[in-house]
Design a protein around this motif. Structure first.
Motif, PDB file in Angstrom:
ATOM      1  N   VAL A  53      34.810  32.177  40.952  1.00  0.00           N
ATOM      2  CA  VAL A  53      34.990  33.054  42.111  1.00  0.00           C
ATOM      3  C   VAL A  53      35.259  34.473  41.628  1.00  0.00           C
ATOM      4  O   VAL A  53      36.110  34.685  40.753  1.00  0.00           O
ATOM      5  CB  VAL A  53      36.169  32.576  42.991  1.00  0.00           C
ATOM      6  N   ASN A  54      34.542  35.444  42.183  1.00  0.00           N
ATOM      7  CA  ASN A  54      34.790  36.859  41.923  1.00  0.00           C
ATOM      8  C   ASN A  54      35.499  37.448  43.140  1.00  0.00           C
ATOM      9  O   ASN A  54      34.999  37.325  44.261  1.00  0.00           O
ATOM     10  CB  ASN A  54      33.479  37.599  41.657  1.00  0.00           C
ATOM     11  N   ILE A  55      36.641  38.079  42.913  1.00  0.00           N
ATOM     12  CA  ILE A  55      37.508  38.511  44.019  1.00  0.00           C
ATOM     13  C   ILE A  55      37.945  39.955  43.811  1.00  0.00           C
ATOM     14  O   ILE A  55      38.284  40.362  42.692  1.00  0.00           O
ATOM     15  CB  ILE A  55      38.766  37.618  44.100  1.00  0.00           C
ATOM     16  N   SER A  56      37.968  40.715  44.896  1.00  0.00           N
ATOM     17  CA  SER A  56      38.558  42.056  44.873  1.00  0.00           C
ATOM     18  C   SER A  56      39.084  42.399  46.256  1.00  0.00           C
ATOM     19  O   SER A  56      38.639  41.840  47.261  1.00  0.00           O
ATOM     20  CB  SER A  56      37.531  43.103  44.429  1.00  0.00           C
ATOM     21  N   VAL A  57      40.048  43.303  46.297  1.00  0.00           N
ATOM     22  CA  VAL A  57      40.518  43.881  47.552  1.00  0.00           C
ATOM     23  C   VAL A  57      40.374  45.391  47.434  1.00  0.00           C
ATOM     24  O   VAL A  57      40.165  45.926  46.345  1.00  0.00           O
ATOM     25  CB  VAL A  57      41.988  43.498  47.854  1.00  0.00           C
ATOM     26  N   ALA A  58      40.485  46.086  48.560  1.00  0.00           N
ATOM     27  CA  ALA A  58      40.363  47.538  48.542  1.00  0.00           C
ATOM     28  C   ALA A  58      41.394  48.136  47.587  1.00  0.00           C
ATOM     29  O   ALA A  58      42.580  47.835  47.683  1.00  0.00           O
ATOM     30  CB  ALA A  58      40.555  48.095  49.949  1.00  0.00           C
ATOM     31  N   GLY A  59      40.927  48.961  46.655  1.00  0.00           N
ATOM     32  CA  GLY A  59      41.823  49.581  45.687  1.00  0.00           C
ATOM     33  C   GLY A  59      42.099  48.730  44.478  1.00  0.00           C
ATOM     34  O   GLY A  59      42.730  49.191  43.519  1.00  0.00           O
ATOM     35  N   GLY A  60      41.628  47.450  44.499  1.00  0.00           N
ATOM     36  CA  GLY A  60      41.869  46.553  43.385  1.00  0.00           C
ATOM     37  C   GLY A  60      40.718  46.568  42.404  1.00  0.00           C
ATOM     38  O   GLY A  60      39.984  47.565  42.287  1.00  0.00           O
ATOM     39  N   GLY A  61      40.537  45.472  41.669  1.00  0.00           N
ATOM     40  CA  GLY A  61      39.461  45.373  40.694  1.00  0.00           C
ATOM     41  C   GLY A  61      38.735  44.057  40.839  1.00  0.00           C
ATOM     42  O   GLY A  61      39.267  43.087  41.385  1.00  0.00           O
ATOM     43  N   LYS A  62      37.505  44.018  40.335  1.00  0.00           N
ATOM     44  CA  LYS A  62      36.721  42.789  40.384  1.00  0.00           C
ATOM     45  C   LYS A  62      37.237  41.833  39.317  1.00  0.00           C
ATOM     46  O   LYS A  62      37.171  42.120  38.122  1.00  0.00           O
ATOM     47  CB  LYS A  62      35.246  43.091  40.161  1.00  0.00           C
ATOM     48  N   VAL A  63      37.754  40.702  39.751  1.00  0.00           N
ATOM     49  CA  VAL A  63      38.335  39.710  38.848  1.00  0.00           C
ATOM     50  C   VAL A  63      37.555  38.411  38.997  1.00  0.00           C
ATOM     51  O   VAL A  63      37.357  37.912  40.105  1.00  0.00           O
ATOM     52  CB  VAL A  63      39.827  39.475  39.152  1.00  0.00           C
ATOM     53  N   GLU A  64      37.113  37.876  37.869  1.00  0.00           N
ATOM     54  CA  GLU A  64      36.386  36.608  37.855  1.00  0.00           C
ATOM     55  C   GLU A  64      37.358  35.483  37.520  1.00  0.00           C
ATOM     56  O   GLU A  64      38.082  35.561  36.521  1.00  0.00           O
ATOM     57  CB  GLU A  64      35.265  36.642  36.822  1.00  0.00           C
ATOM     58  N   ILE A  65      37.372  34.448  38.345  1.00  0.00           N
ATOM     59  CA  ILE A  65      38.237  33.290  38.110  1.00  0.00           C
ATOM     60  C   ILE A  65      37.349  32.080  37.858  1.00  0.00           C
ATOM     61  O   ILE A  65      36.524  31.716  38.694  1.00  0.00           O
ATOM     62  CB  ILE A  65      39.174  33.047  39.308  1.00  0.00           C
ATOM     63  N   LYS A  66      37.519  31.474  36.704  1.00  0.00           N
ATOM     64  CA  LYS A  66      36.626  30.407  36.267  1.00  0.00           C
ATOM     65  C   LYS A  66      37.308  29.042  36.326  1.00  0.00           C
ATOM     66  O   LYS A  66      38.526  28.935  36.257  1.00  0.00           O
ATOM     67  CB  LYS A  66      36.153  30.671  34.830  1.00  0.00           C
TER      68      LYS A  66
END
Length: 643
Positions: A232-245
Motif C-alpha cells: 500500500v502506498n499512502i500519503s496525506v496532504a503535507g505528508g510523504g509517499k510511504v510504501e508499506i509492504k
C-alpha cells in the motif's frame, strides 16, 4: 461525501492510497523454466552460498535500497530442492522462454481491468540484493497499462499490470547469514498497481479484494497464506509517499491505512513543534560522546549485560530542542523514539537504543540521567538525548543514522518503504527504491502479442459479476441475497469449483451457505476463521457428498479445525464422534429410548414425539440429519399406536 473513521476525516486530510497487488499464478511450470510451481518440505536438497553486491543501472546510478542491503554484509545460503528447482533458479543457466500459460493469464486479467495491452513484452531486470533472488535481480515484464476498475466510491485507475517471477522464501536468518529455499523462486506472479485514487481505508480493502478476486476467477491463481500479498502506498496532504509492504490479509488493510495516517499526522505535528521551538538542522550536531566510564558501575542490568556480553561501549548524542518528542506516540505502542530505533537497527545492526523521554528507567538512575545531560552539554528543560550500547563502530553508525532521521523530522514525513507488523502498525524497512534499479534482460528476446494470444486470454477472462449473480440465482437456486454474499466473498472461486465438482450430489445452496454464512457465524463467535483454508472446506463438503458427514456437523468440524489448521479433517470428524451413522443404528437408539420411556410416552401421547426426538438428538446430533431421525421416530411411535 465526507468520510470519518475513528475521528479522522480522510477527505479533509487529503488521503491518497495506491495499491500494488501481487498474486501467485497456479501454472504448471515456473515463469522461466520447466520446474513445477509447488513448495516442497521434504526430499533431496542441495546447498550453496552466494554474496551479492549492487550494480549500476544503464544511467550509471546505484539504487539506494540496494546499497543498504549490500552494507549489511550478509552471506546467503540457498536450499536447492531438486524436485522444484533447477540451474535457472541457481543462476547457472540462462532463463528459458516466458511461460505462455502465465502470459495468457496475465493478459486475461488485463482485459478484465479494461487495460491497454502492450504490442511487445520486454523482460527487465530489477535489482534486488537482499538474497531473495540468487542472481541479484528479479525478472519482470510490463504487460498492460491504463485500465480502470469500478468501485462504489468512484472509478479507480489501474496504472500497470506486470508479470514477474516470485522470490525465494526465507527459512532462516542470523546477523551475518540469511537462508532461502528456492522452490518458490520463479513461480509466476502478477503485479497490479492502481493510481492513488483511493481515499478511505475501507475503500482500499474493497478495491484490493476486487482485484484479487478477478485474478482468482481465471481459475489459475494459487490460494493459501503467502499466495497473495498487498503493498500500500499512502500519503496525506503535507505528508510523504510511504510504501508499506507485506500485508498478507485483506482485513488488515484498513487498519494499516488508519495507523499510517496517524503516524504521518503526528510526524507533521512534530515538525511544527520543532519549528515553533526554533530548532534547525544546523543546531543538530554530530557530537558523539563516549559515556562508557559513567555506566561502568551502573545498576542497570540491561547496560551491564550489554557491556559484558558484547564488549560494548556507551555513546550518547544530544538532540537539541527534542525534549518530550521522542516519547510521543505515532502509532499504538510505537513512539518517535521507536522510529529512531528502527533506523538504528536497519542501518547499523544494533539491538536498539535508549532515549531520555523514557528515563529514569531500565535501572538507570536520576543521577545518571543528570550526569548524561551534563556531559552532553544538554539542557534538561529543552533537549533530549539518545544512548546506544554496542560495539564502538556500530554505536557510532547508529548515532549517525539517528541524527539524520532527527534532521528529517524538520521536513515532516520522509518517503520510505516500511514493513507491516501483525497488529497493523509498521516499521522502517529501507529507502524507497528508484528508477536506478531497472535494466533490460539480455537473455530473453521480446515477445510479440499476437491475436492468437489475445483470443486464448479471452477464454480465461472472468465472467462479469453482474452476469454471475443472475446465473447463480437462475441455475443454482440461490436467493439473491445469498448469491450476492458469495460473489462478494474471497472464496467465490472455491464455491464455483465445488458446485461443479459435486453437481447433482451437493446442493449449491449448502456450499454457498457454508462459505458465506457458516464462516461468518463462526467469526462472530470469536473463531479464528483465517485458519480455515480452502482445503478444509473442500474436504468437509467432500465428506458430506460421499455420505460420511452430516451437513449439520459442518460448523462443529470447522470450529475444531480452526484450532489446529494442520490436522486432518477426517481425523477431526472421528475425534468429535461425528462420523455418520446408518439408519439401522438410528432405529436401535430410538427403540432403546422408547423402551426406557414407554409408560411416560403412553401417558403423554401429545408430547411423545418431542420427548423421543429430544433424547435421540442428544445422542445423534451431528451424526445424522434431524429429518431422518424425525421420520424414524414418527414411524416407530405410529407402529406402537402412541402417535
Amino acid at each position: 461525501m465526507s468520510r470519518v473513521v475513528q475521528g479522522l476525516d480522510y477527505e479533509k486530510l487529503g488521503l491518497r492510497v495506491g495499491l500494488e497487488i501481487h498474486v501467485q499464478l497456479d501454472t504448471r511450470e515456473k515463469l522461466f523454466c520447466g520446474c513445477p510451481t509447488k513448495l516442497v518440505e521434504e526430499g533431496a536438497v542441495d546447498v550453496f552460498y552466494r554474496e551479492l553486491r549492487p550494480s549500476r543501472s544503464e544511467m550509471g546510478e546505484v539504487d539506494p535500497a540496494a546499497v543498504l542491503e549490500w552494507k549489511k554484509g550478509r552471506r546467503f545460503k540457498y536450499d536447492f530442492p531438486r524436485s522444484a528447482s533447477c540451474l535457472v533458479e541457481a543462476d547457472e543457466e540462462p532463463p528459458h522462454q516466458m511461460n505462455r500459460e502465465a502470459l495468457e493469464v496475465a493478459l486475461a486479467v488485463a482485459l478484465s481491468l479494461n487495460m491497454r495491452i502492450v504490442d511487445e513484452v520486454y523482460v527487465m531486470r530489477k535489482i534486488v540484493i537482499d538474497g531473495s533472488n540468487v542472481s541479484g535481480f528479479q525478472r519482470t515484464s510490463l504487460i498492460a497499462m491504463n485500465g480502470w476498475l469500478e468501485d462504489e466510491e468512484g472509478r479507480v485507475r489501474i496504472q500497470t499490470l506486470c508479470l514477474e517471477e516470485d522470490a525465494a522464501r526465507k527459512v532462516g536468518e542470523s546477523e551475518y547469514e540469511v537462508e532461502y529455499k528456492l522452490d518458490r523462486l520463479g513461480i509466476p506472479l502478477v503485479e497490479i498497481a492502481t493510481a492513488p485514487d483511493i481515499h478511505s481505508p475501507e475503500q482500499a480493502r474493497r478495491v484490493a479484494f476486487k482485484i484479487g478476486q478477478l485474478v482468482r476467477l481465471t481459475g489459475r491463481a494459487k490460494r493459501g497464506l503467502g499466495s497473495i500479498r498487498q503493498d500500500v502506498n499512502i500519503s496525506v496532504a503535507g505528508g510523504g509517499k510511504v510504501e508499506i509492504k507485506g500485508i498478507q490479509h485483506l482485513y488488515m488493510i484498513p487498519r494499516v491505512v488508519e495507523y499510517e495516517v496517524l503516524r504521518q499526522l503526528r510526524l507533521l505535528e512534530i515538525r511544527e513543534e520543532l519549528r515553533r521551538r526554533g530548532v534547525d538542522k544546523e543546531g543538530l550536531r554530530a557530537v558523539f560522546v563516549d559515556l562508557t566510564n559513567l555506566f561502568r558501575n551502573t545498576q542497570s542490568k540491561l547496560i551491564k549485560r550489554l557491556l559484558t556480553e558484547r564488549n560494548a561501549v556507551v555513546y550518547g548524542l544530544k538532540l537539541a530542542g527534542f525534549r518530550g518528542l521522542l516519547g510521543l506516540e505515532l502509532q499504538p505502542g510505537r513512539r518517535f523514539g521507536t522510529e529512531l530505533a528502527d533506523y538504528a537497527r536497519v542501518w547499523a545492526g544494533v539491538g536498539g537504543l535508549i532515549h531520555s523521554d523514557e528515563l529514569p528507567g531500565y535501572g538507570i538512575t536520576v543521577g545518571e540521567v543528570n550526569e548524561v545531560y551534563r556531559r552532553l552539554g544538554a539542557d534538561p528543560e529543552r533537549d533530549a538525548f539518545v544512548l546506544v550500547v554496542d560495539e564502538r563502530s556500530k554505536a557510532l553508525k547508529a548515532l549517525e543514522v539517528v541524527l539524520e532521521r532527527a534532521k528529517a523530522a524538520l521536513d515532516g514525513v520522509p518517503e520510505e518503504t516500511r514493513a507491516a507488523n501483525p497488529d497493523g502498525t509498521t516499521r522502517y524497512m529501507r529507502p524507497r527504491p528508484g528508477g536506478a534499479r531497472m535494466y533490460p534482460e539480455t537473455d530473453i528476446p521480446p515477445i510479440l502479442i499476437t491475436s492468437d494470444l489475445i483470443e486464448s486470454a479471452k477464454r480465461l477472462a472472468p465472467e462479469p459479476f453482474e452476469a454471475k449473480l443472475e446465473r447463480f440465482v437462475r441455475e443454482h437456486g440461490l436467493s439473491r441475497e445469498l448469491a450476492t454474499s458469495v460473489i462478494n466473498d474471497i472464496r467465490l472461486d472455491l464455491y464455483e469449483r465445488l458446485v461443479e465438482k459435486w453437481r447433482g450430489k451437493v446442493p449449491p445452496v449448502l456450499i454457498a451457505s457454508t462459505i458465506a454464512n457458516t464462516l461468518r457465524m463462526l467469526e462472530n463467535e470469536g473463531v479464528r476463521v483465517e485458519n480455515i483454508e480452502d482445503e478444509h472446506i473442500e474436504k468437509v463438503i467432500d465428506l458430506v457428498a460421499t455420505g460420511k458427514l452430516v451437513k449439520d456437523a459442518i460448523p462443529d468440524v470447522l470450529r475444531e479445525v480452526s484450532k489446529e489448521p494442520g490436522r486432518d479433517v477426517e481425523e477431526v470428524v472421528r475425534e468429535l464422534g461425528l462420523s455418520r451413522v446408518s439408519e439401522s443404528d438410528v432405529l436401535d437408539i430410538v427403540d432403546k429410548i422408547v423402551k426406557e420411556n414407554l409408560e411416560k410416552l403412553k401417558a403423554r401421547r401429545d408430547k411423545a414425539f418431542n420427548i423421543v426426538m429430544s433424547e435421540a438428538m442428544k445422542a445423534l446430533r451431528g451424526r445424522v440429519e434431524g429429518s431422518v431421525v424425525a421420520d424414524i421416530v414418527k414411524r416407530r411411535l405410529k407402529e406402537l399406536n402412541i402417535l
